[in-house]
Write an enzyme that holds these catalytic residues in place. Structure first.
Site, PDB file in Angstrom:
ATOM      1  N   HIS A   1      -2.454  -2.158  -9.690  1.00 21.52           N
ATOM      2  CA  HIS A   1      -3.452  -1.516  -8.836  1.00 21.52           C
ATOM      3  C   HIS A   1      -4.715  -2.360  -8.842  1.00 21.52           C
ATOM      4  O   HIS A   1      -5.082  -2.926  -9.859  1.00 21.52           O
ATOM      5  CB  HIS A   1      -3.789  -0.106  -9.350  1.00 21.52           C
ATOM      6  CG  HIS A   1      -4.404   0.753  -8.306  1.00 21.52           C
ATOM      7  ND1 HIS A   1      -5.736   0.701  -7.999  1.00 21.52           N
ATOM      8  CD2 HIS A   1      -3.858   1.660  -7.459  1.00 21.52           C
ATOM      9  CE1 HIS A   1      -6.000   1.567  -7.026  1.00 21.52           C
ATOM     10  NE2 HIS A   1      -4.873   2.153  -6.679  1.00 21.52           N
TER      11      HIS A   1
ATOM     12  N   HIS B   1       0.867  -1.189   0.000  1.00 18.19           N
ATOM     13  CA  HIS B   1       0.000   0.000   0.000  1.00 18.19           C
ATOM     14  C   HIS B   1       0.902   1.237   0.000  1.00 18.19           C
ATOM     15  O   HIS B   1       1.692   1.412  -0.914  1.00 18.19           O
ATOM     16  CB  HIS B   1      -0.945  -0.078   1.201  1.00 18.19           C
ATOM     17  CG  HIS B   1      -2.058   0.924   1.255  1.00 18.19           C
ATOM     18  ND1 HIS B   1      -2.406   1.732   0.215  1.00 18.19           N
ATOM     19  CD2 HIS B   1      -2.925   1.238   2.248  1.00 18.19           C
ATOM     20  CE1 HIS B   1      -3.426   2.501   0.563  1.00 18.19           C
ATOM     21  NE2 HIS B   1      -3.767   2.225   1.792  1.00 18.19           N
TER      22      HIS B   1
ATOM     23  N   ASP C   1       2.630   5.499  -6.664  1.00 20.26           N
ATOM     24  CA  ASP C   1       3.886   5.383  -5.911  1.00 20.26           C
ATOM     25  C   ASP C   1       5.119   5.267  -6.792  1.00 20.26           C
ATOM     26  O   ASP C   1       6.245   5.321  -6.279  1.00 20.26           O
ATOM     27  CB  ASP C   1       3.808   4.151  -4.990  1.00 20.26           C
ATOM     28  CG  ASP C   1       2.797   4.375  -3.885  1.00 20.26           C
ATOM     29  OD1 ASP C   1       1.944   3.503  -3.669  1.00 20.26           O
ATOM     30  OD2 ASP C   1       2.841   5.454  -3.271  1.00 20.26           O
TER      31      ASP C   1
HETATM   32  C1  SDX Z   1      -1.480   2.194  -3.349  1.00 20.63           C
HETATM   33  O1  SDX Z   1      -6.176   0.733  -3.332  1.00 20.63           O
HETATM   34  C2  SDX Z   1      -5.696   1.902  -3.517  1.00 20.63           C
HETATM   35  O2  SDX Z   1      -6.365   2.760  -3.981  1.00 20.63           O
HETATM   36  C3  SDX Z   1      -4.260   2.111  -3.076  1.00 20.63           C
HETATM   37  C4  SDX Z   1      -3.644   3.438  -3.457  1.00 20.63           C
HETATM   38  C5  SDX Z   1      -4.279   4.590  -2.714  1.00 20.63           C
HETATM   39  O3  SDX Z   1      -4.207   5.726  -3.228  1.00 20.63           O
HETATM   40  O4  SDX Z   1      -4.769   4.352  -1.568  1.00 20.63           O
HETATM   41  O5  SDX Z   1      -3.775   3.645  -4.857  1.00 20.63           O
HETATM   42  C6  SDX Z   1      -2.157   3.484  -3.083  1.00 20.63           C
HETATM   43  O6  SDX Z   1      -1.402   1.379  -2.473  1.00 20.63           O
HETATM   44  C7  SDX Z   1      -0.969   1.923  -4.741  1.00 20.63           C
HETATM   45  C8  SDX Z   1      -0.372   0.477  -4.885  1.00 20.63           C
HETATM   46  C9  SDX Z   1       1.058   0.514  -4.316  1.00 20.63           C
HETATM   47  N1  SDX Z   1       1.581  -0.859  -4.253  1.00 20.63           N
HETATM   48  C10 SDX Z   1       2.549  -1.306  -5.071  1.00 20.63           C
HETATM   49  O7  SDX Z   1       3.003  -0.645  -6.011  1.00 20.63           O
HETATM   50  C11 SDX Z   1       3.055  -2.703  -4.750  1.00 20.63           C
HETATM   51  C12 SDX Z   1       3.141  -3.519  -6.038  1.00 20.63           C
HETATM   52  N2  SDX Z   1       1.762  -3.733  -6.530  1.00 20.63           N
HETATM   53  C13 SDX Z   1       1.142  -4.973  -6.164  1.00 20.63           C
HETATM   54  O8  SDX Z   1       1.491  -5.546  -4.955  1.00 20.63           O
HETATM   55  C14 SDX Z   1      -0.322  -5.060  -6.580  1.00 20.63           C
HETATM   56  O9  SDX Z   1      -0.423  -4.609  -7.864  1.00 20.63           O
HETATM   57  C15 SDX Z   1      -1.369  -4.385  -5.715  1.00 20.63           C
HETATM   58  C16 SDX Z   1      -1.272  -4.745  -4.298  1.00 20.63           C
HETATM   59  C17 SDX Z   1      -1.256  -2.888  -5.846  1.00 20.63           C
HETATM   60  C18 SDX Z   1      -2.744  -4.804  -6.250  1.00 20.63           C
HETATM   61  O10 SDX Z   1      -2.835  -6.157  -6.019  1.00 20.63           O
HETATM   62  P1  SDX Z   1      -4.149  -7.009  -6.423  1.00 20.63           P
HETATM   63  O11 SDX Z   1      -5.199  -6.117  -6.963  1.00 20.63           O
HETATM   64  O12 SDX Z   1      -4.504  -7.879  -5.269  1.00 20.63           O
HETATM   65  O13 SDX Z   1      -3.636  -7.846  -7.653  1.00 20.63           O
HETATM   66  P2  SDX Z   1      -2.951  -9.261  -7.536  1.00 20.63           P
HETATM   67  O14 SDX Z   1      -1.917  -9.240  -6.445  1.00 20.63           O
HETATM   68  O15 SDX Z   1      -4.018 -10.278  -7.478  1.00 20.63           O
HETATM   69  O16 SDX Z   1      -2.151  -9.333  -8.933  1.00 20.63           O
HETATM   70  C19 SDX Z   1      -2.753  -9.847 -10.096  1.00 20.63           C
HETATM   71  C20 SDX Z   1      -1.601 -10.467 -10.869  1.00 20.63           C
HETATM   72  C21 SDX Z   1      -0.795 -11.483 -10.049  1.00 20.63           C
HETATM   73  O17 SDX Z   1      -0.169 -12.359 -10.984  1.00 20.63           O
HETATM   74  P3  SDX Z   1      -0.767 -13.866 -11.162  1.00 20.63           P
HETATM   75  O18 SDX Z   1      -0.893 -14.450  -9.753  1.00 20.63           O
HETATM   76  O19 SDX Z   1      -2.118 -13.651 -11.812  1.00 20.63           O
HETATM   77  O20 SDX Z   1       0.223 -14.587 -12.030  1.00 20.63           O
HETATM   78  O21 SDX Z   1      -0.624  -9.441 -11.200  1.00 20.63           O
HETATM   79  C22 SDX Z   1       0.610  -9.741 -10.539  1.00 20.63           C
HETATM   80  C23 SDX Z   1       0.295 -10.696  -9.411  1.00 20.63           C
HETATM   81  O22 SDX Z   1       1.435 -11.464  -9.098  1.00 20.63           O
HETATM   82  N3  SDX Z   1       1.099  -8.460 -10.033  1.00 20.63           N
HETATM   83  C24 SDX Z   1       2.372  -8.056 -10.130  1.00 20.63           C
HETATM   84  C25 SDX Z   1       2.385  -6.784  -9.581  1.00 20.63           C
HETATM   85  N4  SDX Z   1       1.156  -6.446  -9.162  1.00 20.63           N
HETATM   86  C26 SDX Z   1       0.361  -7.508  -9.436  1.00 20.63           C
HETATM   87  N5  SDX Z   1       3.472  -8.669 -10.651  1.00 20.63           N
HETATM   88  C27 SDX Z   1       4.620  -7.954 -10.590  1.00 20.63           C
HETATM   89  N6  SDX Z   1       4.720  -6.699 -10.075  1.00 20.63           N
HETATM   90  C28 SDX Z   1       3.628  -6.097  -9.565  1.00 20.63           C
HETATM   91  N7  SDX Z   1       3.735  -4.844  -9.057  1.00 20.63           N
END
Ligand code: SDX
Length: 429
Positions: free
Chosen positions: A306, A267, A362
């Protein structure tokens, strides 16, 4: 077309009409579906609430497919361009833009609540020099609930508003003092002659000069960053504030829970993780190997992806532009080139394209924060200062929503049942 589902339970052959309203069905209507009179009704299983609406809200609108973000109906691009953080805070809390008189009163009230009780200062001086500022911020915001015990009277509108003003006003003071503690520098008191964001920079960086004069371009850039972080509907930390707030605890304790949620690397902690990731990659030539590691599942590309945006995060676009304004003053951050190359490669790679992974808020913000000379552990504190009005707008809406109840989800139990307990002396004989 009738706005309803007809659900047939094949266990009983019974059909149920489930009304559809505002794009959703009510879980309680699904709860009416039973295998027999002695069985519990059906529940909805949704880890991480990926497809569950927890509330009805008028604060923030996001269209993830189109990359749209609006606070109280106003597009983020227009607010970032023409508003101020305190005006946006007023909009989020009050639901409308302020008149001149309302704005001046709001700025006055917040300016004159920036001080905290001296005991909070000594409390914060008790942390180790290397205490993470987010841990300090979470603890000190929670501690404020003990200085304003009347904050627990959440049914009183005037009382709610004074606590909201105090928290928006004091967050920069607590954030700056968390930074100064880590630097081993004396805490700087608020300067009420300065604007909100200029005062924050003064409390962070003032040394022996009589008044800290920040470059106006940096003040404007940081104020814009606060606007971009001000709210984001039911994100993890807003959900934490609402869930804790649903027990009718005071808003300081609810926001402290939100700070804890924001602290996490998935997050708000992602901005700190992005900077560390870029430093670790070190050069453009190392990017292909890093990308391979991500695709092999070794780690995530921090700052990408996201839950809602399946397109470019509109805030990332604005921040990327703000980089230029800041770098005109501070000089270009050498990591920018790595970030831009990383983004270019990721946006062409099917692993990221197929998963609709784009830069989020971010990805670039850390580059600006580093250019301000903030250490990475301060980045999420900056996010928390910006997000405070959003958390409080969500909390305020919760306190006035007649449909809301204490948060208490169901579970699917997978453990043992009905075991007989054997006392220790028999077990260990
Ligand atoms: C913020 O919710 C909000 O609004 C948050 C926010 C706000 O203003 O409050 O926007 C702020 O928190 C932004 C996000 C910051 N976090 C990151 O940058 C961390 C990296 N991102 C991920 O951890 C992820 O994308 C999330 C947590 C942001 C979202 O996760 P989801 O929606 O639960 O998606 P998921 O984990 O189910 O991913 C779907 C697929 C997966 O692959 P498969 O299992 O299908 O093979 O996408 C992959 C994930 O492994 N994936 C990534 C990835 N993000 C998702 N793979 C590599 N790098 C990434 N960053």
């Amino acid at each position: 077309m009738t706005e309803s589902l007809t659900v047939r339970d094949n266990r009983t052959g019974q059909e149920y009409d489930v009304p559809i309203s505002e794009g959703a069905i009510k879980a309680k209507d699904i709860g009416a579906i039973k295998a027999d009179d002695d069985s519990p009704g059906l529940a909805i299983y949704d880890p991480g609430f990926v497809n569950t609406a927890s509330c009805r809200s008028a604060v923030t609108f996001i269209d993830g497919e189109k990359g749209i973000l609006e606070y109280r109906g106003y597009p983020i691009e227009q607010l970032a361009e023409s508003s101020t953080f305190l005006e946006v805070a007023y909009l989020l809390i009050n639901g409308a833009l302020p008149s001149k008189a309302e704005y001046e009163q709001w700025v006055h009230d917040i300016t004159y609540h920036t001080f905290v009780h001296e005991n909070v200062k000594s409390f914060m001086e008790g942390f180790r020099y290397d205490a993470h500022p987010m841990g300090m911020l979470m603890a000190s915001v929670g501690a404020l609930s003990t200085f304003y015990p009347e904050a627990g009277v959440i049914g009183d509108a005037d009382n709610r508003m004074i606590q909201i003003i105090r928290m928006i006003a004091k967050m920069p003071t607590l954030g700056a003092w968390s930074f100064r503690n880590a630097q081993g520098k004396p805490f700087v008191y608020p300067d009420n002659e300065l604007s909100y964001t200029a005062n924050f920079l003064s409390m962070l960086f003032k040394m022996s000069e009589s008044r800290y004069e920040a470059d106006e371009r940096l003040v404007k850039a940081l104020d814009t960053l606060f606007i971009l972080h001000a709210d984001h509907e039911q994100n993890c930390s807003a959900n934490a504030v609402r869930s804790v707030g649903s027990s009718q605890v005071d808003p300081y304790s609810a926001v402290a829970a939100g700070i804890g949620a924001l602290y996490g690397p998935l997050h708000g902690g992602a901005n700190e993780a992005v900077l560390r990731m870029l430093r670790r990659i070190g050069s453009k030539s190392e990017i292909p190997a890093f990308i391979e590691g991500v695709k092999n599942g070794n780690e995530k590309l921090m700052g990408f992806g996201h839950r809602v945006y399946k397109n470019y995060d509109p805030r990332a676009k604005i921040i990327k532009k703000a980089c230029d304004d800041v770098f005109d003053v501070t000089g270009v951050n050498p990591l920018l080139e790595i970030a831009q190359e990383l983004e270019k490669i990721a946006l062409e790679d099917d692993y990221f394209v197929s998963r609709k992974l784009y830069p989020n808020v971010d990805f670039y913000s850390g580059l600006i924060y580093e250019a301000f000379q903030f250490p990475p552990e301060m980045f999420t504190v900056l996010f928390a200062i910006g997000r405070t009005p959003g958390w409080l707008a969500q909390w305020l809406e919760l306190t006035q929503d007649k449909e809301q109840k204490i948060a208490r989800p169901k579970q699917i139990y997978t453990g043992d049942r009905g075991l007989d307990f054997t006392p220790r002396d028999q077990r260990w004989a």
